[in-house]
Design a protein around this motif. Structure first.
Motif, PDB file in Angstrom:
ATOM      1  N   LEU A  13       6.100  -8.206 -10.810  1.00  0.00           N
ATOM      2  CA  LEU A  13       5.297  -6.697 -11.064  1.00  0.00           C
ATOM      3  C   LEU A  13       5.370  -6.355  -9.474  1.00  0.00           C
ATOM      4  CD1 LEU A  13       2.080  -8.425 -12.263  1.00  0.00           C
ATOM      5  CD2 LEU A  13       3.811  -7.308 -13.600  1.00  0.00           C
ATOM      6  N   PHE A  14       5.576  -4.649  -9.822  1.00  0.00           N
ATOM      7  CA  PHE A  14       5.631  -3.901  -8.459  1.00  0.00           C
ATOM      8  C   PHE A  14       4.278  -3.596  -8.135  1.00  0.00           C
ATOM      9  CE2 PHE A  14       6.241   0.126  -6.141  1.00  0.00           C
ATOM     10  CZ  PHE A  14       7.514  -0.320  -5.737  1.00  0.00           C
ATOM     11  N   GLU A  15       4.238  -3.904  -6.605  1.00  0.00           N
ATOM     12  CA  GLU A  15       3.126  -3.665  -5.645  1.00  0.00           C
ATOM     13  C   GLU A  15       2.754  -1.909  -5.816  1.00  0.00           C
ATOM     14  OE1 GLU A  15       0.961  -5.973  -4.917  1.00  0.00           O
ATOM     15  OE2 GLU A  15       1.974  -7.661  -4.751  1.00  0.00           O
ATOM     16  N   GLU A  16       1.938  -1.524  -6.851  1.00  0.00           N
ATOM     17  CA  GLU A  16       1.813  -0.091  -6.740  1.00  0.00           C
ATOM     18  C   GLU A  16       0.981   0.402  -5.824  1.00  0.00           C
ATOM     19  OE1 GLU A  16      -0.403   0.006 -10.566  1.00  0.00           O
ATOM     20  OE2 GLU A  16       1.248  -0.918 -11.585  1.00  0.00           O
ATOM     21  N   GLU A  17       0.127  -0.442  -4.945  1.00  0.00           N
ATOM     22  CA  GLU A  17      -0.641   0.050  -3.871  1.00  0.00           C
ATOM     23  C   GLU A  17       0.128  -0.081  -2.672  1.00  0.00           C
ATOM     24  OE1 GLU A  17      -5.230  -0.151  -5.067  1.00  0.00           O
ATOM     25  OE2 GLU A  17      -4.195  -2.074  -4.934  1.00  0.00           O
ATOM     26  N   ILE A  18       1.382  -0.443  -2.591  1.00  0.00           N
ATOM     27  CA  ILE A  18       2.301  -0.790  -1.533  1.00  0.00           C
ATOM     28  C   ILE A  18       2.005   0.253  -0.321  1.00  0.00           C
ATOM     29  CG2 ILE A  18       4.155   0.431  -2.354  1.00  0.00           C
ATOM     30  CD1 ILE A  18       4.174  -2.464  -0.122  1.00  0.00           C
ATOM     31  N   GLN A  19       1.583   1.517  -0.587  1.00  0.00           N
ATOM     32  CA  GLN A  19       1.462   2.388   0.578  1.00  0.00           C
ATOM     33  C   GLN A  19       0.200   2.071   1.116  1.00  0.00           C
ATOM     34  OE1 GLN A  19       2.368   5.503  -2.652  1.00  0.00           O
ATOM     35  NE2 GLN A  19       3.109   6.698  -0.828  1.00  0.00           N
ATOM     36  N   ASP A  20      -0.859   1.674   0.445  1.00  0.00           N
ATOM     37  CA  ASP A  20      -2.240   1.397   1.150  1.00  0.00           C
ATOM     38  C   ASP A  20      -2.164   0.050   1.761  1.00  0.00           C
ATOM     39  OD1 ASP A  20      -3.426   3.660  -0.138  1.00  0.00           O
ATOM     40  OD2 ASP A  20      -3.459   2.563  -1.944  1.00  0.00           O
ATOM     41  N   ILE A  21      -1.256  -0.819   1.288  1.00  0.00           N
ATOM     42  CA  ILE A  21      -1.105  -2.200   1.773  1.00  0.00           C
ATOM     43  C   ILE A  21      -0.387  -2.052   3.241  1.00  0.00           C
ATOM     44  CG2 ILE A  21       0.395  -4.282   1.885  1.00  0.00           C
ATOM     45  CD1 ILE A  21      -0.018  -4.078  -1.235  1.00  0.00           C
ATOM     46  N   ALA A  22       0.625  -1.192   3.363  1.00  0.00           N
ATOM     47  CA  ALA A  22       1.126  -0.950   4.435  1.00  0.00           C
ATOM     48  C   ALA A  22       0.413  -0.193   5.408  1.00  0.00           C
ATOM     49  CB  ALA A  22       2.566   0.436   4.108  1.00  0.00           C
ATOM     50  N   ALA A  23      -0.308   0.790   5.012  1.00  0.00           N
ATOM     51  CA  ALA A  23      -1.340   1.341   5.973  1.00  0.00           C
ATOM     52  C   ALA A  23      -2.380   0.277   6.818  1.00  0.00           C
ATOM     53  CB  ALA A  23      -2.177   2.423   4.952  1.00  0.00           C
ATOM     54  N   VAL A  24      -2.893  -0.633   5.849  1.00  0.00           N
ATOM     55  CA  VAL A  24      -3.742  -1.406   6.361  1.00  0.00           C
ATOM     56  C   VAL A  24      -3.208  -2.450   7.349  1.00  0.00           C
ATOM     57  CG1 VAL A  24      -5.289  -3.767   5.778  1.00  0.00           C
ATOM     58  CG2 VAL A  24      -5.216  -1.500   4.142  1.00  0.00           C
ATOM     59  N   VAL A  25      -1.853  -2.738   7.076  1.00  0.00           N
ATOM     60  CA  VAL A  25      -1.355  -3.709   7.952  1.00  0.00           C
ATOM     61  C   VAL A  25      -0.915  -2.767   9.397  1.00  0.00           C
ATOM     62  CG1 VAL A  25       0.931  -4.983   8.334  1.00  0.00           C
ATOM     63  CG2 VAL A  25      -0.355  -4.977   6.286  1.00  0.00           C
ATOM     64  N   HIS A  26      -0.400  -1.705   9.134  1.00  0.00           N
ATOM     65  CA  HIS A  26      -0.111  -0.900  10.318  1.00  0.00           C
ATOM     66  C   HIS A  26      -1.119  -0.512  11.233  1.00  0.00           C
ATOM     67  CE1 HIS A  26       3.928   0.074   8.128  1.00  0.00           C
ATOM     68  NE2 HIS A  26       4.120  -1.001   8.937  1.00  0.00           N
ATOM     69  N   ASP A  27      -2.323  -0.171  10.404  1.00  0.00           N
ATOM     70  CA  ASP A  27      -3.378   0.449  11.154  1.00  0.00           C
ATOM     71  C   ASP A  27      -4.049  -0.747  12.005  1.00  0.00           C
ATOM     72  OD1 ASP A  27      -3.124   2.856  10.158  1.00  0.00           O
ATOM     73  OD2 ASP A  27      -4.794   2.973   8.646  1.00  0.00           O
ATOM     74  N   GLY A  28      -3.790  -2.025  11.462  1.00  0.00           N
ATOM     75  CA  GLY A  28      -4.298  -3.188  12.364  1.00  0.00           C
ATOM     76  C   GLY A  28      -3.310  -3.491  13.354  1.00  0.00           C
ATOM     77  N   GLY A  29      -2.277  -2.883  13.473  1.00  0.00           N
ATOM     78  CA  GLY A  29      -1.166  -3.134  14.554  1.00  0.00           C
ATOM     79  C   GLY A  29      -0.337  -4.618  14.210  1.00  0.00           C
TER      80      GLY A  29
END
Lengths: 484, 437, 127
Positions: free
Chosen positions: A220-236
């Motif tokens: 399954l494609f992780e449709e929320e991948i951009q949000d996932i990336a934002a969470v990880v990046h925002d957290g450093g």
């Protein structure tokens, strides 16, 4: 039952010879002290060439490769390995070059490596690529080392943990441990995707990053991948892409554009190089520009129309392997990418996804599909109905499939699905072949209903019946012992 | 070329039958913002004829060891590969198979791995061997990881006579924080035993020794083994498999874990890979080894059968508790090694090892006659360093004379000898290098 | 599934039998059933000092591996070496074959363990 090579020994039958020596044949004891020398020769087989050849041909008859038939082994991308690639990798200009030859004498090989670095950067949307890692897991380790070096380089010492989804292949948490991270598991939601809320709650200054496969192990494609990336990046943290499933999206969406910082590829999956019965693979790693300095040495670069190795890279993690990677494998993948070109690469992804959805749609008549919606290159079915109604389990179905001439799918993975059958048809299969497979699966479902013992006692057509894995592990015999 | 076999008409049919209107619809779950809105910059696909031209062109730009005698070694060796090996490796039941998870239909591959493990044990004298690692260097790193995981200490001691790339790989793996690498200066081209033994303490997980070492010389191993065992650490050896035909098996000198670069066993140079790392150990480590292991068992009818075993060690089951993450190994290269050892046999392997040594001895004497000096005096197997003011210049001159010279050290050239070399080629080498004296 | 009434239990599916200052530790019927055929048990070394929650042993089956955590703090005074050769005893009679004996340093910790009834309820939830 076929004899072991050691049981075919016929003393004196080996006829291997060297050319006559044109130098003095001094006794080795005159130049090597006796304390270093062994007293008896190793007991290798003594066998004629013809018997040796027959032995290995006989072994090949009891093996099953993609060239034998359909191989829907989920997560392994068992696509056809084009023969021209084997030819290319066997050119003497590739096989017979020593890794320490001066670069002037290997410009063709260097050019190939340089082009390959660039092509893989383009396909993944990354800025720099190393071809050094020998396999997927090795690439993963390299990528996670780069993440660690990056945080250390910023003096961000508190990041001691790596996040991994609960649907991940075991290699991900193992890699994190090997590189010295504690593992934090992220839950999947009811749709089989990363649970964003769980991810948010676990993101902290202790987290070095998240390792993710997209599409994931459920196909399954992780449709929320951009949000996932934002969470990880925002957290450093940094986002790691496990390239096991790139075949589904190449030419369509790039990990670099999805927000990933590091990616490894499996040339032996996505780029058609044969699996060799368990290897060799090749696991290149691509990174964004801000991580490029950490890539292993050497990198291949081009300067004034000449290809060179660059070793002077003070921030590099070092080396993960001798020399420059599994060059012979890289040659095959290079030929594959050239053969397909931009359109062929995208076409491969589309057809892989079509084949998977075609199977999913037609398999659900007889089998439970836990996440029954648009999938990518693979999907997970289960033996739930057969277990509940007939006491036939996934393993039985897998074994019975071999009687029908098919390699079974990946079984009992991912761990979050009970009795899983993970099916990845790849793009190189005809509809006819897929229909044959569907027919076999339907017949097995029928057998499970009416004659379950046929399935539970399978295989019936193999050279052996089911093996005793318990005794194998309790009382291991891992080498031949001379009983004579 | 395309390897997708379904015609556009069939693709249409399949789409409809699966409930979709277009290929694009198959990607409706990929958000618009992250879709690639252009073609990849890879150029058009190539026909086979174009491919052969292009790849032949690249291959032709490399000078190869079929045309030029090669004196390079340093971890990769230009040995003869019996013709039968490549023919057999092209059996596509072998090379297009995956890891033999389904034992019943892959007995052939499983048996070949069992035979490989047995042969590695025969060569090294060790109790157990796995199905292969990536290469010599990464196998050594994993050996040290294993030693550390089974020891109270985390110090890894090694002399600087270990291959410099192996040293570098070890340092890289140590980013885990689970190993502390201590590199000990050598004297006269071999491990400084006294210094090394003085550094062994209870925090020492293992001592690493390469035999023959990077410079080709033979190391005294037994005393090191005793010293490290007295401190409850392990002796890790990296060995040249060809040398094992004549040198004492590592088990006899006290090794606990033995690894090595297996390329010399029937695998081509291929610019550094794919090769194979072999990995063997004492019984104590059987349930701790990294990688895949094949075991012998029986089927339900009592017939001998082979199966991947002791999988609870491996990453797919042990997950974050696994000490190694290896899955794919170098199975086809290990198969080549098995074929090689089968076709060459014990007497063949001994003849090869002896010839390599004799050629090296001959070369050393001829170089000395020409006025050159060896860098170190210790006994060697098939490789040694000869002192030169400007090794790079010497290599250029060799190349002008149609010879691929040796590995360049700062003040010397490391020369390696395989059974493919001849006295005549060595005479040419000496003639050119003699001019450098 | 058998849950003897004279033992205490943990959420990690271990059973504990208290004998004075010593506790016998093993895995439950539920645990052995979930693991399947047990092929190897890695036993703790004698005299190891443990605190509650330490992984002191590892139980391996063909397809799974599971750590055994110490439910108490104390010192390992015995390892059941019979399991080295006969790991299947944990499948056959899980409650008659302990893995280790621990000398407890803080008897109060026993109060955190589950009663047979609680454990049965806990297992029911797992299904």
């Amino acid at each position: 039952m076929s004899k072991l090579i050691f049981e075919k020994n016929l003393k004196g039958s080996n006829s291997f010879t060297l050319p006559p020596a044109d130098i003095p044949e001094v006794d080795i004891t005159s130049s090597i002290p006796a304390s270093f020398l062994r007293e008896t020769a190793p007991a290798l087989p003594d066998i004629s060439e013809v018997e040796a050849v027959r032995h290995f041909v006989d072994l090949s008859h009891r093996a099953y490769g993609v060239d034998n038939g359909f191989y829907p082994l989920g997560s392994c991308t068992m696509k056809y390995s084009p023969k021209i690639n084997e030819w290319a990798a066997r050119l003497p200009g590739f096989t017979s070059i020593h890794p320490y030859q001066s670069v002037e004498t290997v410009q063709g090989a260097m050019e190939l490596l340089y082009n390959m670095q660039n092509m893989l950067a383009e396909i993944t949307g990354m800025d720099a690529v190393t071809l050094q890692p020998a396999a997927g897991a090795h690439g993963e380790m390299t990528g996670v080392m780069i993440i660690k070096a990056y945080h250390q380089g910023r003096n961000d010492q508190g990041r001691t943990k790596m996040m991994v989804p609960d649907s991940a292949h075991g290699t991900n948490p193992a890699t994190a441990n090997v590189v010295g991270y504690d593992v934090v598991e992220v839950k999947s939601n009811r749709r089989g995707l990363v649970d964003l809320e769980d991810l948010k709650s676990k993101m902290s200054p202790e987290i070095a990053g998240l390792m993710l496969t997209n599409p994931n192990t459920l196909g399954l494609f992780e449709e929320e991948i951009q949000d996932i990336a934002a969470v990880v990046h925002d957290g450093g943290g940094l986002l790691y892409y496990d390239g096991a499933n790139l075949n589904a999206v190449m030419g369509i969406s790039r990990p670099g554009d999805m927000g990933f910082d590091v990616v490894h590829l499996n040339l032996h999956k996505t780029f058609s190089t044969p699996h060799g019965g368990g290897g060799p693979g090749s696991g290149p790693v691509g990174v964004k520009s801000y991580l490029a300095d950490y890539l292993p040495v050497p990198m291949v670069d081009k300067k004034d129309d000449k290809y060179i190795f660059v070793y002077d890279r003070p921030l590099s993690i070092g080396k993960v392997k001798n020399f420059y990677g599994n060059f012979g494998v890289i040659v095959k993948a290079y030929a594959y990418i050239l053969a397909l070109g931009a359109e062929g690469i995208k076409d491969a992804a589309q057809q892989a996804v079509l084949n998977a959805n075609y199977l999913r749609q037609h398999l659900k008549k007889d089998y439970h599909i836990p996440f029954d919606r648009l999938c990518k290159h693979e999907f997970v079915a289960t033996a739930k109905r057969q277990v509940d109604e007939n006491g036939v389990i996934t393993l039985d179905i897998a074994k019975r499939l071999t009687d029908y001439g098919f390699h079974p799918p990946t079984v009992y993975f991912p761990l979050i699905v009970k009795e899983a059958l993970m099916i990845e048809p790849t793009e190189t299969e005809t509809r006819e072949r897929l229909d044959d497979f569907l027919q076999a699966m339907a017949s097995i479902a029928e057998e499970a209903r009416n004659h379950p013992e046929i399935v539970t006692n399978a295989p019936h057509n193999a050279v052996i019946t089911r093996v005793d894995e318990v005794t194998a592990a309790r009382k291991p015999v891992v080498k031949w012992e001379d009983d004579s | 070329m395309k390897y997708t076999p379904n015609s556009p008409a069939i693709v249409e049919d399949m789409l409809r039958s699966a409930g979709f209107n277009s290929l694009d619809e198959l990607f409706s779950d990929v958000p618009e913002a992250i879709r690639l809105d252009r073609k990849l910059k890879l150029g058009p696909g190539r026909s086979e004829i174009e491919l052969t031209r292009e790849l032949k062109g690249l291959a032709a730009k490399n000078l190869n060891t079929e045309d030029y005698p090669c004196f390079l070694g340093a971890g990769a060796y230009d040995h003869y590969i019996p013709a039968a090996i490549d023919q057999l490796l092209l059996r596509s039941e072998f090379y297009t198979a995956y890891t033999p998870y389904q034992a019943e239909i892959n007995q052939g591959i499983l048996q070949s791995i069992f035979e490989y493990q047995s042969m590695i044990c025969m060569l090294t004298g060790m109790d157990v061997a796995n199905a292969s690692m990536y290469d010599g260097g990464s196998a050594l790193a994993e050996a040290c990881v294993l030693a550390c995981a089974n020891s109270k200490g985390k110090k890894v001691l090694l002399p600087d006579t270990v291959h410099p790339e192996y040293q570098q790989i070890l340092q890289t793996y140590a980013i885990s924080g689970k190993m502390e690498i201590v590199i000990v200066p050598s004297t006269a081209g071999v491990c400084d035993l006294e210094k090394m033994i003085s550094l062994i303490d209870e925090d020492t997980a293992c001592v690493v020794i390469q035999q023959p070492n990077f410079f080709g010389h033979l190391e005294e191993v037994e005393k090191l083994a005793d010293a490290v065992h007295r401190n409850k650490g392990f002796l890790v050896m990296a060995v040249d498999p060809i040398s094992l035909a004549i040198l004492k098996p590592p088990a006899d000198v006290g090794a606990d874990i033995v690894v090595g670069e297996g390329q010399a066993l029937g695998n081509s140079l291929s610019f550094g890979g794919p090769y194979l790392g072999f990995f063997a150990a004492t019984k104590k480590f059987l349930r701790r080894l990294p990688g895949r292991i094949v075991g012998q068992t029986t089927d339900t009818e009592g017939r001998r059968a082979f199966v991947l075993t002791l999988q609870a060690r491996e990453q797919h089951i042990r997950r974050e508790k696994a000490n190694s993450n290896i899955c794919s190994n170098q199975a086809l290269n290990a198969l080549a090694a098995t074929m090689y050892l089968t076709l060459i046999g014990s007497t063949g392997l001994q003849a090869i090892a002896v010839r390599c040594h004799q050629l090296a001895v001959y070369a050393a004497r001829e170089l000395e006659k020409a006025g050159l000096k060896l860098k170190y005096k210790a006994p060697f197997f098939r490789e040694f360093a000869v002192l030169l003011d400007d090794p790079a210049r010497a290599n250029r001159r060799l190349l002008e004379n149609g010879i691929i010279g040796g590995y360049e050290l700062e003040d010397a050239m490391l020369l390696a000898f395989t059974e493919k070399r001849t006295g005549a080629e060595i005479d040419q080498l000496v003639a050119v290098l003699g001019g450098e004296a | 599934m058998e849950v003897p009434k004279d033992l205490l239990y943990t959420t990690e599916h271990e059973w504990i039998r208290v004998e004075g200052e010593q506790v016998y530790l093993g895995i439950t019927d539920y645990a052995q059933d979930q693991l399947g055929d047990i092929v190897f048990v890695e036993l703790p070394e004698l005299e190891t000092e443990v605190i509650t929650g330490d992984a002191i042993a590892v139980v391996e089956s063909v397809k799974a591996v599971s750590s055994v955590y110490s439910p108490v703090s104390g010192t390992v005074v015995e390892s059941n070496i019979e399991l080295e050769d006969l790991p299947e005893l944990l499948n056959e009679e899980p409650y008659s074959n302990h893995i280790a004996v621990i000398n407890i340093s803080d008897p109060d910790e026993l109060e955190d363990l589950m009663s047979p009834a609680d454990y049965e309820a806990f297992c029911a939830e797992q299904e």
